[in-house]
Design an enzyme around this catalytic site. Structure first.
Site, PDB file in Angstrom:
ATOM      1  N   ASP A  31       0.833  -1.212   0.000  1.00 47.13           N
ATOM      2  CA  ASP A  31       0.000   0.000   0.000  1.00 47.13           C
ATOM      3  C   ASP A  31       0.866   1.261   0.000  1.00 47.13           C
ATOM      4  O   ASP A  31       1.992   1.256   0.505  1.00 47.13           O
ATOM      5  CB  ASP A  31      -0.893  -0.044   1.255  1.00 47.13           C
ATOM      6  CG  ASP A  31      -2.085   0.882   1.138  1.00 47.13           C
ATOM      7  OD1 ASP A  31      -2.325   1.434   0.040  1.00 47.13           O
ATOM      8  OD2 ASP A  31      -2.780   1.060   2.153  1.00 47.13           O
ATOM      9  N   HIS A  48       2.567   3.464  -9.139  1.00 46.22           N
ATOM     10  CA  HIS A  48       2.441   2.009  -9.289  1.00 46.22           C
ATOM     11  C   HIS A  48       3.687   1.438  -9.983  1.00 46.22           C
ATOM     12  O   HIS A  48       4.112   0.327  -9.691  1.00 46.22           O
ATOM     13  CB  HIS A  48       1.175   1.659 -10.070  1.00 46.22           C
ATOM     14  CG  HIS A  48      -0.089   1.965  -9.325  1.00 46.22           C
ATOM     15  ND1 HIS A  48      -0.279   1.611  -8.011  1.00 46.22           N
ATOM     16  CD2 HIS A  48      -1.240   2.594  -9.692  1.00 46.22           C
ATOM     17  CE1 HIS A  48      -1.479   2.006  -7.604  1.00 46.22           C
ATOM     18  NE2 HIS A  48      -2.072   2.614  -8.605  1.00 46.22           N
ATOM     19  N   THR A  77     -10.518  -7.232  -5.494  1.00 48.98           N
ATOM     20  CA  THR A  77     -11.847  -7.185  -6.127  1.00 48.98           C
ATOM     21  C   THR A  77     -12.467  -5.800  -5.921  1.00 48.98           C
ATOM     22  O   THR A  77     -13.317  -5.386  -6.705  1.00 48.98           O
ATOM     23  CB  THR A  77     -12.773  -8.280  -5.530  1.00 48.98           C
ATOM     24  OG1 THR A  77     -12.613  -8.288  -4.106  1.00 48.98           O
ATOM     25  CG2 THR A  77     -12.412  -9.660  -6.053  1.00 48.98           C
ATOM     26  N   GLU A  78     -12.030  -5.086  -4.898  1.00 46.86           N
ATOM     27  CA  GLU A  78     -12.558  -3.737  -4.637  1.00 46.86           C
ATOM     28  C   GLU A  78     -11.884  -2.684  -5.531  1.00 46.86           C
ATOM     29  O   GLU A  78     -12.406  -1.584  -5.708  1.00 46.86           O
ATOM     30  CB  GLU A  78     -12.333  -3.346  -3.163  1.00 46.86           C
ATOM     31  CG  GLU A  78     -13.232  -4.088  -2.173  1.00 46.86           C
ATOM     32  CD  GLU A  78     -12.887  -5.569  -2.030  1.00 46.86           C
ATOM     33  OE1 GLU A  78     -11.684  -5.907  -2.041  1.00 46.86           O
ATOM     34  OE2 GLU A  78     -13.816  -6.387  -1.930  1.00 46.86           O
ATOM     35  N   TRP A  80     -11.781  -2.483  -8.573  1.00 46.94           N
ATOM     36  CA  TRP A  80     -12.582  -2.131  -9.763  1.00 46.94           C
ATOM     37  C   TRP A  80     -13.295  -0.801  -9.569  1.00 46.94           C
ATOM     38  O   TRP A  80     -13.769  -0.201 -10.536  1.00 46.94           O
ATOM     39  CB  TRP A  80     -13.613  -3.227 -10.061  1.00 46.94           C
ATOM     40  CG  TRP A  80     -13.002  -4.516 -10.507  1.00 46.94           C
ATOM     41  CD1 TRP A  80     -12.883  -5.665  -9.776  1.00 46.94           C
ATOM     42  CD2 TRP A  80     -12.431  -4.812 -11.795  1.00 46.94           C
ATOM     43  NE1 TRP A  80     -12.258  -6.644 -10.519  1.00 46.94           N
ATOM     44  CE2 TRP A  80     -11.986  -6.155 -11.762  1.00 46.94           C
ATOM     45  CE3 TRP A  80     -12.247  -4.073 -12.970  1.00 46.94           C
ATOM     46  CZ2 TRP A  80     -11.367  -6.772 -12.850  1.00 46.94           C
ATOM     47  CZ3 TRP A  80     -11.637  -4.690 -14.062  1.00 46.94           C
ATOM     48  CH2 TRP A  80     -11.206  -6.023 -13.997  1.00 46.94           C
ATOM     49  N   LEU A 142      11.560 -19.764  -5.157  1.00 46.73           N
ATOM     50  CA  LEU A 142      10.567 -18.915  -4.495  1.00 46.73           C
ATOM     51  C   LEU A 142       9.237 -19.056  -5.233  1.00 46.73           C
ATOM     52  O   LEU A 142       9.195 -18.945  -6.457  1.00 46.73           O
ATOM     53  CB  LEU A 142      11.018 -17.443  -4.551  1.00 46.73           C
ATOM     54  CG  LEU A 142      10.037 -16.427  -3.973  1.00 46.73           C
ATOM     55  CD1 LEU A 142      10.083 -16.444  -2.441  1.00 46.73           C
ATOM     56  CD2 LEU A 142      10.372 -15.010  -4.454  1.00 46.73           C
TER      57      LEU A 142
HETATM   58  C1  FPP Z   1      -2.017   0.256  -3.258  1.00 45.59           C
HETATM   59  O1  FPP Z   1      -1.538   1.588  -3.318  1.00 45.59           O
HETATM   60  C2  FPP Z   1      -1.450  -0.501  -4.351  1.00 45.59           C
HETATM   61  C3  FPP Z   1      -2.170  -1.086  -5.343  1.00 45.59           C
HETATM   62  C4  FPP Z   1      -3.631  -1.036  -5.439  1.00 45.59           C
HETATM   63  C5  FPP Z   1      -1.506  -1.794  -6.444  1.00 45.59           C
HETATM   64  C6  FPP Z   1      -0.228  -2.511  -6.104  1.00 45.59           C
HETATM   65  C7  FPP Z   1       0.467  -2.835  -7.347  1.00 45.59           C
HETATM   66  C8  FPP Z   1       1.811  -2.796  -7.524  1.00 45.59           C
HETATM   67  C9  FPP Z   1       2.799  -2.487  -6.501  1.00 45.59           C
HETATM   68  C10 FPP Z   1       2.328  -3.133  -8.852  1.00 45.59           C
HETATM   69  C11 FPP Z   1       2.758  -4.565  -8.956  1.00 45.59           C
HETATM   70  C12 FPP Z   1       1.750  -5.241  -9.734  1.00 45.59           C
HETATM   71  C13 FPP Z   1       1.867  -6.433 -10.350  1.00 45.59           C
HETATM   72  C14 FPP Z   1       0.733  -6.857 -11.181  1.00 45.59           C
HETATM   73  C15 FPP Z   1       2.989  -7.348 -10.274  1.00 45.59           C
HETATM   74  P1  FPP Z   1      -2.592   2.760  -3.429  1.00 45.59           P
HETATM   75  O2  FPP Z   1      -2.700   3.171  -4.838  1.00 45.59           O
HETATM   76  O3  FPP Z   1      -3.887   2.379  -2.791  1.00 45.59           O
HETATM   77  O4  FPP Z   1      -1.876   3.862  -2.584  1.00 45.59           O
HETATM   78  P2  FPP Z   1      -2.580   5.030  -1.753  1.00 45.59           P
HETATM   79  O5  FPP Z   1      -3.390   4.359  -0.681  1.00 45.59           O
HETATM   80  O6  FPP Z   1      -1.434   5.801  -1.222  1.00 45.59           O
HETATM   81  O7  FPP Z   1      -3.435   5.808  -2.716  1.00 45.59           O
END
Ligand code: FPP
Length: 249
Positions: A31, A48, A77-78, A80, A142
């Site tokens: 996160d 990301h 799932t959330e 989306w 792994l």
């Molecule tokens: C949460 O941060 C993160 C996600 C919803 C996506 C996590 C994905 C990656 C780290 C990329 C790796 C992916 C793959 C497919 C290998 P947030 O956007 O909710 O952060 P915020 O809470 O600060 O807005």
């Protein structure tokens, strides 16, 4: 993996003493990509992308520290409910990781797996995921479970439907039977769940499997969660007294 790391920091060079023992299965709620982006005047997509770079670093460290299984929460799932542009970006990242990193992951002995529902993904992405799983299935350094379009409650509903479809009589439905019908059927339960960016929530991640997992929560945003912090989380885990509801005299 070593030669593709672009986000090297000095901690990556440090060799840490062996952990005794390292946790077998670590789950990570990655996160804080969005807040990291805001803090660094970048777009959420760049956040990301930075999170994906960091994943490489943590994969490499996992092998080094002796962790055998890593489950990462990449798309829930959330998720989306997020704007279409951001959803497209996360799909593209998954596709890019498979297109560009698969050989490297394979060379490093990583076995890719997926947990969640593939049905809702575009067929081209679905096929790539299935191909990657098959391509790496014999690797044993792994296991990397990618939770993509994954939700813990959804998984439990899915498992119950399978049990009903198999006509298993109610008196034979046990915790073990349900566990065998989860996406994680052949995985041991996670020992440790790490959540970055300071939120104290499970967010529907491995809610069945994490019944006795230890949690480690850090305020660090995921793209900044480096090898040193990871080592610290594993050390903290080693100091925990796991009683599984029992009592140590
Ligand atoms: C949460 O941060 C993160 C996600 C919803 C996506 C996590 C994905 C990656 C780290 C990329 C790796 C992916 C793959 C497919 C290998 P947030 O956007 O909710 O952060 P915020 O809470 O600060 O807005």
């Amino acid at each position: 993996m070593a030669d593709t790391i672009q986000t090297q920091n000095s901690v990556d060079q440090i060799e840490f003493p062996p952990l005794d023992p390292p946790p077998y299965h670590v789950g990570i709620i990655m996160d804080g990509n969005g807040r990291w982006a805001k803090q660094n005047n970048k777009s959420r997509f760049e956040g990301h992308k930075a999170g994906t770079e960091n994943l490489r670093r943590i994969l490499r460290s996992s092998v080094e520290f002796g962790v055998k299984m890593l489950t990462i929460y990449a798309f829930s799932t959330e998720n989306w409910k997020r704007p279409p542009f951001e959803i497209m970006g996360l799909m593209k990242i998954l596709e890019n990781v498979i297109d560009k990193e698969l050989d490297e992951l394979n060379r490093n002995g990583v076995q890719l797996r997926h947990i969640g529902e593939l049905e809702r993904l575009r067929p081209v992405i679905r096929d790539k995921v299935l191909y990657a799983i098959d391509y790496t299935k014999n690797n044993d350094k792994l296991v990397l479970n990618v939770a993509f379009n994954y939700g813990g409650r959804d998984e439990i509903v899915h498992a119950v439907k399978k049990v009903i479809a198999e006509k298993i009589p109610p008196n034979e439905v046990t915790e073990e039977v349900l566990s065998r019908h989860m996406y994680t059927a052949d995985c041991p339960d996670p020992d440790l769940i790490i959540r970055t960016s300071g939120e104290f929530r499970t967010s529907n991640f491995l809610i069945w499997q994490a019944a006795y997992a230890e949690y480690y929560i850090t305020p660090t945003y995921w793209p900044d969660f480096d090898k040193g912090e990871y080592y610290k989380a594993l050390q903290v885990f080693n100091q925990r007294d796991r009683r599984y509801g029992g009592r140590n005299e």
